[in-house]
Design a protein around this motif. Structure first.
Motif, PDB file in Angstrom:
ATOM      1  N   GLU A 149       8.311   4.185  11.314  1.00  0.00           N
ATOM      2  CA  GLU A 149       8.662   2.781  11.545  1.00  0.00           C
ATOM      3  C   GLU A 149       8.212   1.905  10.388  1.00  0.00           C
ATOM      4  OE1 GLU A 149       7.392   1.283  15.269  1.00  0.00           O
ATOM      5  OE2 GLU A 149       8.402   2.830  16.461  1.00  0.00           O
ATOM      6  N   GLU A 150       7.007   2.135   9.892  1.00  0.00           N
ATOM      7  CA  GLU A 150       6.499   1.357   8.772  1.00  0.00           C
ATOM      8  C   GLU A 150       7.348   1.602   7.527  1.00  0.00           C
ATOM      9  OE1 GLU A 150       4.788   3.156  10.843  1.00  0.00           O
ATOM     10  OE2 GLU A 150       2.978   2.099  11.514  1.00  0.00           O
ATOM     11  N   ALA A 151       7.721   2.879   7.304  1.00  0.00           N
ATOM     12  CA  ALA A 151       8.562   3.215   6.150  1.00  0.00           C
ATOM     13  C   ALA A 151       9.922   2.539   6.260  1.00  0.00           C
ATOM     14  CB  ALA A 151       8.719   4.728   6.044  1.00  0.00           C
ATOM     15  N   LEU A 158      13.249  -3.783   0.966  1.00  0.00           N
ATOM     16  CA  LEU A 158      13.748  -3.429  -0.365  1.00  0.00           C
ATOM     17  C   LEU A 158      15.257  -3.613  -0.446  1.00  0.00           C
ATOM     18  CD1 LEU A 158      11.660  -0.239  -1.270  1.00  0.00           C
ATOM     19  CD2 LEU A 158      11.585  -2.460  -2.402  1.00  0.00           C
ATOM     20  N   ASP A 159      15.953  -3.140   0.569  1.00  0.00           N
ATOM     21  CA  ASP A 159      17.414  -3.296   0.600  1.00  0.00           C
ATOM     22  C   ASP A 159      17.795  -4.775   0.535  1.00  0.00           C
ATOM     23  OD1 ASP A 159      18.093  -0.608   0.663  1.00  0.00           O
ATOM     24  OD2 ASP A 159      18.001  -0.488   2.848  1.00  0.00           O
ATOM     25  N   GLN A 160      17.049  -5.599   1.268  1.00  0.00           N
ATOM     26  CA  GLN A 160      17.318  -7.036   1.281  1.00  0.00           C
ATOM     27  C   GLN A 160      17.081  -7.647  -0.103  1.00  0.00           C
ATOM     28  OE1 GLN A 160      14.795  -9.295   3.939  1.00  0.00           O
ATOM     29  NE2 GLN A 160      16.319 -10.913   4.177  1.00  0.00           N
ATOM     30  N   SER A 161      15.999  -7.243  -0.752  1.00  0.00           N
ATOM     31  CA  SER A 161      15.683  -7.761  -2.086  1.00  0.00           C
ATOM     32  C   SER A 161      16.725  -7.327  -3.109  1.00  0.00           C
ATOM     33  CB  SER A 161      14.293  -7.274  -2.524  1.00  0.00           C
ATOM     34  OG  SER A 161      13.287  -7.763  -1.660  1.00  0.00           O
ATOM     35  N   ILE A 162      17.166  -6.076  -3.017  1.00  0.00           N
ATOM     36  CA  ILE A 162      18.188  -5.574  -3.951  1.00  0.00           C
ATOM     37  C   ILE A 162      19.504  -6.326  -3.765  1.00  0.00           C
ATOM     38  CG2 ILE A 162      19.649  -3.570  -4.460  1.00  0.00           C
ATOM     39  CD1 ILE A 162      17.163  -1.828  -3.879  1.00  0.00           C
TER      40      ILE A 162
END
Length: 263
Positions: A149-151, A158-162
């Motif tokens: 869950e943490e991963a 990360l996906d959002q930032s990319i």
């Protein structure tokens, strides 16, 4: 019993014993060559890369880290951990003293992997060279430690930032970027040599995601460039990663001495 029969029985017994010992030896060698199975939830982890160390902390496993490299500097509490390796060299005795049940290291450190496995240690090779590899590393460490869950939460961020970086860069002119990861700090007041980022690796991928072009197009992963080479490449943006112990303003002065460079 005749002497001849006794001799045959003795030889048969020795042959049988030899066969058993040989079979046992081959089995032991097979077990020795086979990498040990990874524990379901490792409690003592040695990390042999800064990116791996940061990932372990990010998914909540900092308290399980018992050994790091001299280049593992983040988060700050990492500096209290025992140092068991440099960039490519690993102190096997120091690793063994920590009694790890898992050693995580970059996938290209083949010699280190083999040496650690010969000692009977459980080793997890991870691809930290590319952005997709780093994201897969997060998945693998999460699965190995029961922190899926943490991963997953980290991957979502990360996906959002990319996606945001791509959106901001869309339609804009791409500046030439020089990404420096190390240079000579001699206090001379000017740049002499630097280690830059090549085309192969996640640093160059990040430049592309942010809307830039890596100014270095050669074959080396981390080329060493002279002052003259930097001037010739003439980057429009320079990103420099420096040790926190260095004087930031002094480093700025070093770079601004390159008056003919657009950046």
């Amino acid at each position: 019993m005749t002497k001849g029969l006794a001799k045959k029985l003795a030889l048969t017994g020795l042959f049988g014993l030899g066969l058993v010992l040989t079979t046992h030896a081959h089995q032991r060698l097979a077990d020795y060559a086979r990498p040990p199975e990874q524990p379901r939830e490792p409690r003592r982890i040695v990390s042999l890369a800064p990116s791996v160390t940061e990932t372990l902390y990010a998914i909540g496993l900092g308290d399980r880290v018992v050994g790091v490299t001299q280049f593992c500097r983040y988060p700050p509490e990492v500096r209290q951990k025992p140092v068991v390796a440099g960039f490519s060299e690993v102190n096997l005795e120091a690793v063994l003293r920590q009694q790890p049940d898992l050693v995580a290291l970059p996938i290209d450190k083949i010699a280190n992997k083999n040496n650690l496995e010969r000692l009977g240690l459980t080793v997890m090779p991870l691809d930290t060279r590319s952005l997709s590899g780093l994201m897969e590393t997060i998945v693998q460490l999460g699965q190995a430690s029961g922190r899926q869950e943490e991963a997953a939460a980290i991957l979502a961020r990360l996906d959002q930032s990319i996606a945001l970086a791509r959106q901001r860069a869309a339609g804009r002119e791409k500046p030439k970027v020089l990404f420096s990861i190390m240079h000579s700090y001699q206090g001379l007041g000017y740049i002499t040599e630097i280690n830059a980022v090549g085309q192969d690796g996640f640093f160059s991928q990040l430049i592309d995601l942010a809307g830039g072009l890596n100014v270095y197009h050669g074959p080396l992963a981390f080329p060493r460039l002279s002052r003259e080479a930097v001037i010739f490449l003439d980057p429009e943006v320079i990103i420099d990663i420096i040790p926190e112990s260095e004087d930031l303003e002094a480093v700025r002065r070093d770079w601004t001495s390159l008056t003919s460079v657009k950046a």
